[in-house]
Scaffold this active site. Structure first.
Site, PDB file in Angstrom:
ATOM      1  N   HIS A   1       0.888  -1.186   0.085  1.00  0.00           N
ATOM      2  CA  HIS A   1      -0.021   0.062   0.015  1.00  0.00           C
ATOM      3  C   HIS A   1       0.833   1.221  -0.035  1.00  0.00           C
ATOM      4  O   HIS A   1       0.777   2.238   0.810  1.00  0.00           O
ATOM      5  CB  HIS A   1      -0.905   0.054   1.143  1.00  0.00           C
ATOM      6  CG  HIS A   1      -2.041   0.832   1.337  1.00  0.00           C
ATOM      7  ND1 HIS A   1      -1.948   2.222   1.143  1.00  0.00           N
ATOM      8  CD2 HIS A   1      -3.351   0.560   1.352  1.00  0.00           C
ATOM      9  CE1 HIS A   1      -3.126   2.745   1.195  1.00  0.00           C
ATOM     10  NE2 HIS A   1      -4.031   1.891   1.400  1.00  0.00           N
TER      11      HIS A   1
ATOM     12  N   GLU B   1      -0.776   1.513  -5.468  1.00  0.00           N
ATOM     13  CA  GLU B   1      -0.492   0.000  -4.706  1.00  0.00           C
ATOM     14  C   GLU B   1      -0.371  -0.877  -5.705  1.00  0.00           C
ATOM     15  O   GLU B   1      -1.273  -1.356  -6.395  1.00  0.00           O
ATOM     16  CB  GLU B   1      -1.521  -0.122  -3.652  1.00  0.00           C
ATOM     17  CG  GLU B   1      -1.682   1.094  -2.684  1.00  0.00           C
ATOM     18  CD  GLU B   1      -3.230   1.121  -2.157  1.00  0.00           C
ATOM     19  OE1 GLU B   1      -3.752   2.123  -1.868  1.00  0.00           O
ATOM     20  OE2 GLU B   1      -3.724  -0.005  -1.604  1.00  0.00           O
TER      21      GLU B   1
END
Ligand code: TA6
Length: 297
Positions: A167, A270
């Site tokens: 992330h 991400e």
């Protein structure tokens, strides 16, 4: 938990790595390769910073990031595993899984070619959260590029389905000035518009909250930043999906740890196995989710 002092005994400091602690006592590992530096929190095995030589930090860390047990650290590269987003059928379970709120074990520190490499393992496996016995390892290699590899192995006798994401929060000059290429003509789920399915037309530009899960991702994604006169390139392997996110004003206020106007200087791109790109591992199988990040002139 391995304290910074324990880690110094286990891994004597060298010109390529040393340890410190966050203001709340979280052990931090500093990886060095010449004039390139990176910082990793042992809590969450979370990269917090990556500064290639003669460059500003490539990763964004909120000024109001919480270094608090049970909370995730806002910024860097949190690990979402073994589910991305809300839990598929149990809303009591935390978003993005549980490994970002755990202390990991540092198992190796070494030099490989012109890069400094660290390996982490999640030892205590929280069976309350997840049944099939899986093992999880993270490898971070710091050099001219940053390589992050999350390895899942299914040690059980049954198949296991895992969704996940690296992330990554990237540091940018201003969200209004950047554009993202590499996702043109790709389908995406638009989480800001009722999860409707759309098709990306041209480069991505930002003028409000954006939260999208792209599929069929098969090329390098680039963040073009005129303000910092650089292009950040992100290449994924073991992944056919990517999430692009900026919370803008209101969501930032609701989150509470984004810092004043923090949303203007970050964008998440991400490298993921999200939605239909979740992976089912047969007994004994291993899956590698890898992101390679570099600054292109
Ligand atoms: O990856 C994008 C996203 O799923 C957004 O929906 C937003 O919630 C973000 O993650 C941050 O999630 P967090 O649980 O860290 O607040």
């Amino acid at each position: 938990m391995q304290s910074a002092d324990n880690l110094r005994q286990l891994f004597p400091e060298s010109p390529h790595w040393h340890f410190s602690e966050s203001r709340t006592g979280f052990p931090l590992l500093h990886l060095i390769d010449g004039n390139t530096q990176a910082t990793v929190s042992v809590y969450g095995a979370q990269l917090l910073s990556y500064c290639p030589a003669a460059q500003e930090d490539v990763l964004w860390l909120s000024d109001d990031a919480r270094f608090q047990q049970g909370k995730s650290i806002r910024g860097g590269i949190p690990l979402c595993w073994p589910w991305f987003g809300p839990h598929p059928n149990d809303s009591d379970k935390p978003a993005h899984g549980f490994v970002r709120n755990r202390y990991w074990q540092l198992t190796a520190l070494t030099r490989v070619g012109d890069a400094s490499l660290a390996r982490f393992r999640l030892s205590e496996f929280d069976q309350t959260f997840y049944q099939p016995e899986l093992s999880l390892e993270l490898e971070i290699s710091v050099g001219d590029s940053l390589k992050v590899q999350l390895t899942t192995t299914n040690n059980s006798q049954e198949s296991a389905t895992v969704s996940s994401a690296l992330h990554s929060y990237f540091a940018i000059s201003d969200i209004g000035d950047i554009q993202i290429t590499g996702l043109e003509d790709k389908p995406f789920r638009d989480a800001v518009n009722n999860n409707s399915t759309c098709l990306q037309r041209g480069p991505i530009r930002f003028s409000g909250e954006l939260d999208r899960v792209y599929q069929n991702v098969d090329a390098e994604i680039c963040i073009h930043d005129p303000g910092l006169e650089r292009v950040i390139s992100i290449s994924g392997t073991g992944s056919q999906s990517a999430v692009v996110w900026n919370p803008w004003v209101e969501k930032s206020l609701r989150l509470g740890d984004m810092g004043k106007d923090g949303y203007r200087n970050m964008v998440c791109v991400e490298t993921a196995n999200a939605d239909q790109d979740a992976r089912t591992l047969k007994p004994g199988a291993t899956h590698y989710l890898v992101a390679c990040i570099q600054v292109k002139p």
